[in-house]
Design an enzyme around this catalytic site. Structure first.
Site, PDB file in Angstrom:
ATOM      1  N   SER A   2      -9.350   1.886   3.108  1.00  0.00           N
ATOM      2  CA  SER A   2      -8.374   2.286   2.066  1.00  0.00           C
ATOM      3  C   SER A   2      -7.612   1.685   1.442  1.00  0.00           C
ATOM      4  O   SER A   2      -7.246   1.944   0.472  1.00  0.00           O
ATOM      5  CB  SER A   2      -8.358   3.591   3.001  1.00  0.00           C
ATOM      6  OG  SER A   2      -7.712   2.933   3.755  1.00  0.00           O
ATOM      7  N   SER A  49     -10.137  -0.711   6.951  1.00  0.00           N
ATOM      8  CA  SER A  49      -9.512  -0.215   5.847  1.00  0.00           C
ATOM      9  C   SER A  49      -8.121  -1.369   5.528  1.00  0.00           C
ATOM     10  O   SER A  49      -8.650  -1.398   3.912  1.00  0.00           O
ATOM     11  CB  SER A  49      -8.098   0.705   6.068  1.00  0.00           C
ATOM     12  OG  SER A  49      -8.601   2.109   6.145  1.00  0.00           O
ATOM     13  N   LYS A  86       0.554  -0.998  -0.031  1.00  0.00           N
ATOM     14  CA  LYS A  86      -0.598  -0.223  -0.024  1.00  0.00           C
ATOM     15  C   LYS A  86       1.186   1.341   0.299  1.00  0.00           C
ATOM     16  O   LYS A  86       2.168   1.009   0.449  1.00  0.00           O
ATOM     17  CB  LYS A  86      -0.695   0.177   1.210  1.00  0.00           C
ATOM     18  CG  LYS A  86      -2.479   0.660   1.379  1.00  0.00           C
ATOM     19  CD  LYS A  86      -3.161   0.960   2.353  1.00  0.00           C
ATOM     20  CE  LYS A  86      -4.097   1.610   2.727  1.00  0.00           C
ATOM     21  NZ  LYS A  86      -4.908   2.123   3.801  1.00  0.00           N
TER      22      LYS A  86
END
Lengths: 494, 480, 94
Positions: A158, A182, A83
């Site tokens: 996210s 997330s 990420k």
């Protein structure tokens, strides 16, 4: 199926074994996944930046290392996606924001260092909601990621980029971060496994902070064993993180037996009620039957304070975020306005007005408000007290139950743009995952079936440092559900 | 109108740890801009603070020295405000659960003792430094500024006093006493000119029992400027009150070169710091045995030393105070007083001639070529009447020049005092023979003539004769 | 709990960013809604409840006072938006 398509569908552990025995070379593996990425990305946009040259360099560095001192690392040559809120030395780290569009970190996050040390090869950095503020990956400055099951839908967020990349076989596994769901919510939307570990089990050093007391890095994979293996790679004490726990890390993936007999499982009443979409609830209940079938004792438990979890979360997370995001000011790194300015204050105001997106601003504003003079006691302090009550509710639950379960998300993946205009609806997407972060406990989401062709996630929560128990039950359920075997061909065909 | 001044101080001390408060960068002063920085010092995404054990130990030591209670549990807070020298735009500090509180320090004002309450001693990190570029080199009128983060993250102890100080002079003495204590503790070099000791003051004047309005004064970088700024502010507020005007609660910036405190322009929002507990740093729950270990390491502090110097060495108070004022001087004195020489004489020499030479040369006693043993030797030579006090002064200068011991200087230069009465008698006889008029003058009652004769004896011995012995002998001879 | 546009402006100033008039309107509405929702917490009895700021039981995490190498000046300045003679440059501070 051709060679490439067979290869990319292998699990991380299978790939590691094939590379170690010489049946596959690390270059072959890297090339195959990069080819798949090239093919899938136009439809998905799971990555913000790809680093193919760096990946091949890593492979040769790793091989040189192996040839030189015969050292072999457990997962040498297996690709990974990380990420974009984790710091990668010399590789762009944008956090999905214009603010850091050109930011090149000078150090590796501890997690990234551990991954590299294990010989795992980083292919690229995945898309995310700007600074992790969001539940759909739509607030990324670089545009949204599409759900590989239905590209008109969001992948969740996210960590939506990491989830989509894993689900669509762009990588066998990935790393995400989880502040209020997330990792788990996008894992649920994309039909993969995602785990948020106990707060402090995985180092936060190098993780761009959103809400420091809630953030935790975790693994995402297509099966529980890979997920456990990656957790084993990234977990462990780090002296650079003052909230890191000193604890022995078991070899998670090697210890999974799938033993569910007699395990006491509590169904959290507050997270499995009317706010859950019918299709999701139906699959959840069928999974409970399955659990019972495997020998678990399933009973309903109530954690009454969870009713307030969403409010408490929005106050605490935005308060911490408002402070954590203050450093993006155009002085030392990152974006600075090109507009003419009179003084440094105007430079700040214009830089931050242009550099942040709406959702980030909204959360900064909310956080600033709840901390500001006259509101602190009413909101921030009160929320912290209710956080105590929530943690206490969980503590009492562990006296009766070994594990707690709920749906991961109240819905399946929603349409792009559907909730973007309504922050309140968007925040609801995390209602089942948020309590876990508030209590600092571990939880996993595993796919438990399809509702109208879209994956549904099943969440298993454990007591602090109960990772192994959580993984073991997840492993047993995964075997019983057989999700990936049934769906492998459905996701984003070539 | 009857006025009463009330002053409280807020003092920041940079602790002399090797590394910074929350990272491993060097905490040394200076260096090329930004060469003592890391991702933490620059507020890079993902960087995290980890607390320096030594900084905590120093904080505890200071708090104990100021008689504070160490909190069984304390936490760090974030103080949120934007400023370009703040890499994270928040400062890690302590707020409502500080390291320590409730202490006091007594200061000696000569005629009276003032007991000043210490509200708290807490720990925080320093900010970076802005360098203002433009013609004036000051913040006003600068074209732009440069940011150096070498100082960002250096550990600071903040000491807040109760408003117990009643005059600018008390404020100055307080700060000097505090500095002296901190230097004794060895936890900071306390160089005001380098900013390792900084002081802000709150001052208010009440007129006829009416409570005054607090004005904060900042930017005083010497004891003198603290005093001058407070005198200025005291005068300003007094005349306003006399004119029946009201005092505005504000922050003023001391301008040393113009001798005025000018109001600082501030942004309206600047004061809402939105403090909240720093989630990256877990609480401090200090082990009482650790605190006790630290307490044991506290050396004898100035006040106790002053008392002891007076009782143990019978030093006069003024001499003892000067010696105690600087730990190096006090140590030097004690080591010197270990000799057979009189401590009182040693003390006098230290605050007199030695201090004068040190001042002139701009060096400290540590840097001086004289050792405590040498001073003991010098005083002993004097007490044994081996040399005269005039000669002693010369020898002392020679010691500073050459670093040789007093005795060897005296021997080399043949400066030994003539104490042999037979030898002296010979010289006196010569002088009396050469100056018969003076002898006659004295005998006819002119007391003046005696001095003339003694002077001539001294001249002949090139100052090596003991003047009082010569005086006795001449007198004896003349009256025989 | 309605938040006025003036309050929004004040918060934006504390947060150090400009808002357009349009944004002020949107944020006033949205923040009011979110806070309305959050106001549900006021019904909880929290007397005798301690706030949770730290979710681990860790205390006294301290490091030894050892100097570690700092970054090279090239690394320090690598991402700097504005530089003057090798140092971070900002507009005047007043």
């Amino acid at each position: 199926m051709d060679f490439k398509n067979k290869l990319i569908r292998k699990s991380a552990l299978e790939l590691a074994k094939l590379i170690a025995t010489g049946e596959l070379s690390a270059e072959e593996v890297t090339s195959a996944f990069l080819e798949r990425i090239e093919e899938a990305e136009p439809r998905l946009h799971a990555f913000i930046n790809l680093f193919p040259d760096f990946a091949f360099e890593e492979v040769s560095r790793m091989e040189a290392r192996f040839q030189k001192d015969g050292e072999n690392t457990p997962f040498a040559g297996v690709p990974v996606a990380v990420k974009d809120d984790l710091s990668t030395k010399e590789l762009l780290t944008t956090c999905g924001s214009k603010m850091l569009e050109n930011f090149v970190p000078v150090y590796d996050a501890t997690v990234v260092k551990k991954v590299k040390d294990a010989g795992v090869v980083l292919l690229g950095k995945t898309n995310m909601d700007e600074f992790a503020a969001g539940s759909s990956t739509e607030t990324s400055y670089f545009g949204p990621t599409m759900n590989p099951w239905d590209t008109s839908r969001v992948p969740g967020g996210s960590s939506g980029g990491s989830a989509a990349a894993v689900a669509s076989y762009e990588v066998p596994w990935a790393i995400g971060s989880d502040t209020g769901g997330s990792i788990r919510q996008p894992a649920s939307f994309c039909g993969i496994v995602g785990m948020k570990p106990t707060y402090g089990l995985v180092s936060r050093y190098g993780l761009t902070a959103f809400a420091s007391s809630l953030d935790q890095v975790g693994p995402m994979a297509r099966n529980v064993k890979d997920c456990a293996a990656m957790l084993g790679v990234i977990a462990g004490h780090d002296s650079l993180d003052g909230t890191s726990i000193q604890v022995e890390i078991p070899g998670y993936s090697g210890m999974l037996g799938g033993n569910v007999k007699g395990v006491k499982v509590g169904v959290v009443k507050e997270l499995a009620g009317e706010s859950i979409e019918a299709g999701v609830l139906d699959l959840f209940n069928r999974s409970l039957d399955l659990l019972e079938g495997l020998g678990a004792c399933v009973e309903e438990v109530s954690l009454p304070s969870l009713k307030y979890a969403l409010s408490v979360y929005s106050i605490i997370a935005s308060a911490e975020a408002s402070s954590n995001l203050a450093r993006y000011d155009g002085v030392r790194y990152g974006f600075r306005t090109d507009e003419p300015v009179e003084d440094v204050w105007e430079m700040y105001a214009k830089t931050r007005a242009e550099g942040f997106g709406m959702e980030v601003k909204r959360r900064i504003m909310l956080g600033t408000y709840v901390l500001s003079a006259g509101h602190y006691d009413q909101y921030y302090s009160k929320a912290q007290m209710i956080r105590t009550l929530i943690a206490e509710d969980f503590s009492s639950a562990w006296e009766k139950c070994d594990l707690l379960v709920s749906p991961t998300s109240p819905t399946t993946a929603f349409q792009l743009g559907e909730k973007l205009v309504d922050p309140l609806k968007m925040y609801m997407a995390d209602m089942c995952t948020i309590p876990v972060n508030l209590a600092g406990i571990p939880a996993i989401s595993i796919p438990c079936g399809l509702s109208d062709g879209l994956p549904v996630g099943f969440q298993i929560m454990g007591p602090p440092l109960g990772e192994l128990k959580v993984l073991d039950v997840a492993y047993a359920m995964e075997g019983a559900i057989g999700f990936e075997e049934k769906t492998a061909e459905k996701v984003l065909p070539s | 109108m009857r006025f009463e001044t009330t002053i409280g101080l807020e003092i920041h001390v940079e602790l002399s740890t090797a590394s910074k408060m929350f990272c491993g960068c060097s905490a040394l002063f200076g260096g090329e801009p930004n060469t003592h920085t890391c991702p933490g010092c620059l507020g890079h995404p993902g960087s995290l603070p980890v607390t320096n054990r030594q900084a905590v130990a120093y904080g505890i030591m200071l708090a104990l020295a100021l008689n504070c209670e160490i909190a069984p549990r304390s936490i760090f807070h974030r103080k949120n405000y934007f400023y370009p020298d703040m890499p994270k735009n928040y400062q890690i500090s302590q707020y409502d659960v500080p390291l320590s509180s409730g202490g006091s320090l007594e200061i000696d004002m000569g005629d009276y003792i003032r007991r000043v309450g210490i509200t708290r001693v807490h720990l925080e990190e320093d900010t970076g430094k802005s360098i203002h570029v433009g013609e004036s080199g000051r913040i006003h009128g600068a074209d732009f500024s440069l940011e150096d983060f070498n100082r960002a993250g250096i550990p600071l102890a903040e000491i807040v006093t109760e408003p117990h100080l009643k005059s600018p002079e008390e404020a100055r003495v307080f700060l000097q006493s505090l500095r002296s204590i901190i230097i004794y503790l060895g936890i900071s070099d306390c160089k005001m000119e380098e900013g390792s000791l900084r002081c802000d003051a709150n001052i208010s004047i009440s007129a006829d029992e009416r409570i005054g309005t607090k004005v904060e004064v900042k930017n005083m970088n010497s004891f003198k400027s603290l005093y001058r700024a407070l005198v200025f502010e005291e005068e300003r507020q007094r005349s306003l009150l006399q004119e029946g005007k009201t005092i505005v609660q504000e922050t003023r910036h001391w301008d040393e070169s113009n001798g005025v405190a000018i109001p600082m322009r501030t942004k309206e929002e600047a004061f809402d710091y939105r403090y909240f507990p720093e989630p990256d740093l877990v609480p401090l729950e200090l082990d009482p045995t650790w605190v006790e270990e630290i307490r044991k390491k506290i050396p004898e502090l100035p006040a106790a030393k002053l008392e002891r110097f007076q009782s143990q060495y019978s030093l006069p108070q003024d001499v003892a105070m000067v010696l105690v004022g600087e730990e190096e001087m006090a140590d030097f004195f004690e080591r010197s007083a270990d000799s057979k020489a009189s401590p009182v004489e040693i003390g006098k020499w230290m605050v007199g001639d030695i201090s004068a030479i040190l001042n002139e040369k701009g060096i400290s006693i540590k840097e001086a070529p004289i050792s405590p043993q040498m001073l003991g030797e010098l005083v002993l030579l004097l007490e044994e009447r081996t040399i005269s006090s005039k000669m002693a002064k010369e020898v002392l200068l020679e010691v500073f020049e050459t670093g040789k011991s007093p005795r060897s200087i005296v021997e080399e230069k043949n400066l030994l005092q003539i104490t042999d009465e037979k030898e002296l008698e010979k010289i006196i006889d010569e002088v009396m023979a050469e100056n018969s008029k003076a002898v006659d003058d004295f005998r006819s009652g002119k007391e003046q003539a005696l001095k003339f004769l003694i002077g001539n004896v001294m001249k002949k011995t090139r100052g090596k004769a003991n003047p009082s012995l010569v005086s006795d002998m001449v007198r004896r001879k003349l009256s025989s | 709990m309605a938040i006025s546009e003036e309050e929004v402006e004040h918060i934006a100033k504390l947060s150090a960013f400009f808002l357009s008039d349009e944004e002020k309107k949107v944020f006033a509405k949205q923040l009011s809604e979110v806070l309305d929702c959050a106001d549900v917490i006021s019904e909880v009895d929290t007397s005798n409840v301690k706030p949770t700021s730290y979710i681990t039981n860790l205390v006294n995490v301290l490091r030894e006072d050892e100097v570690k190498p700092s970054l090279s000046i090239e690394e320090v300045m690598k991402n700097a938006p504005h530089v003057y003679e090798g140092v971070f440059k900002v507009p005047r501070i007043i």
